[in-house]
Design a protein around this motif. Structure first.
Motif: not given
Length: 285
Positions: A146, A208, A211-212, A217-218, A221
């Motif tokens: 990522q 989201v 990036r994730y 997953d976001f 986090r």
């Protein structure tokens, strides 16, 4: 840009100067098949040059295999052949180099072999252990992909590895501290925070995904961010309204986390990357 809880942002910024130092490994000149292990408390170390001075002093001893030194906890581990040298002689050599050393623990060949086998098995699935928290190799590799976004030259990829590791190390230390304090964030609190973010960022879903990788997953986090934020607010900043005092408290608290949390890297490449470090004028010869 997605906003995270403000106290957590402040915490991360304040901690930039406190980069955790993990076990630095320097291989010795012999390959031990019947090794014992001794761990020492070592005083008067200040930088990686001190580590090199200790390693230099020990390589002159017959029977010494490897030397690992943690500058944060002021501890050193030495593997050695108990038929050639003993833990007391090793302590005397470290002390003689200018760094007073006292024996903390000692493992005979059988006990040390069992420890090595356990770490070898863990290393197949995990990259490192931070306190009681095991860092999955797959999670680390996903974060590296990522962060890089494309194939990189080896040197560039090494830099990404180091950056991701430092981020993860700091984060895992903060999460471990929150776990010890039994900090809890309810799912409803996460939902409310997500609603706030959606109102302020109409493009949130796309950001989201980019990036994730996924909403799940976001969300994970975000919940971790909120847990860290609450722990710092309730257990570090509590009763301290002054910003300057808060920063000093945070620095001192995090330094304690570093000192009290053992970090063991299983992956050879990551361990090698963490060996690199500059010296200082205090003990360079």
């Amino acid at each position: 840009m997605i906003k995270r809880p403000k106290p957590y942002i402040s915490a991360c910024l304040a901690l930039i100067a406190l980069i955790p130092v993990v076990w630095l490994f320097y291989p010795g000149g012999v390959n031990l098949t019947n090794a014992a292990l001794a761990e020492y408390q070592i005083e008067k170390m200040t930088c990686s040059s001190c580590v090199k001075n200790i390693e230099k002093a020990l390589t002159s001893l017959d029977g010494v295999g490897s030397v690992e030194v943690n500058l944060t906890s002021n501890r050193g581990r030495v593997t050695y052949d108990p038929e050639t040298v003993d833990s007391r002689t090793i302590a005397e050599a470290i002390s003689g180099a200018g760094y007073p050393a006292s024996l903390r623990l000692e493992l005979g060949p059988k006990e040390y072999a069992a420890l090595q086998q356990e770490q070898s098995q863990l290393g197949q699935q995990y990259l490192a252990r931070i306190g009681d928290r095991l860092l999955a190799r797959s999670d680390f590799e996903q974060l590296v992909r990522q962060r890089s976004g494309k194939a990189l030259a080896t040197e560039q990829e090494d830099q990404v590895w180091k950056a991701v590791w430092q981020d993860l190390l700091q984060r895992e230390l903060l999460l471990a501290a929150a776990e010890r304090n039994r900090v809890i964030i309810q799912d409803g609190e996460v939902d409310a925070r997500l609603d706030e973010l959606r109102k302020g960022h109409p493009e949130l879903e796309q950001m989201v995904t980019e990036r994730y990788g996924s909403q799940a997953d976001f969300r994970k986090r975000l919940k971790e961010d909120m847990i860290i934020n609450r722990n710092i607010s309730d257990h570090v900043f509590a009763g301290t309204p002054d910003p300057g005092e808060r920063e000093a408290k945070l620095q001192s608290w995090f330094a304690g986390l570093q000192k009290d949390t053992e970090v063991i890297i299983y992956d050879p490449r990551l361990k090698a990357l963490n060996q690199a470090g500059g010296g200082c004028a205090c003990c360079n010869s």
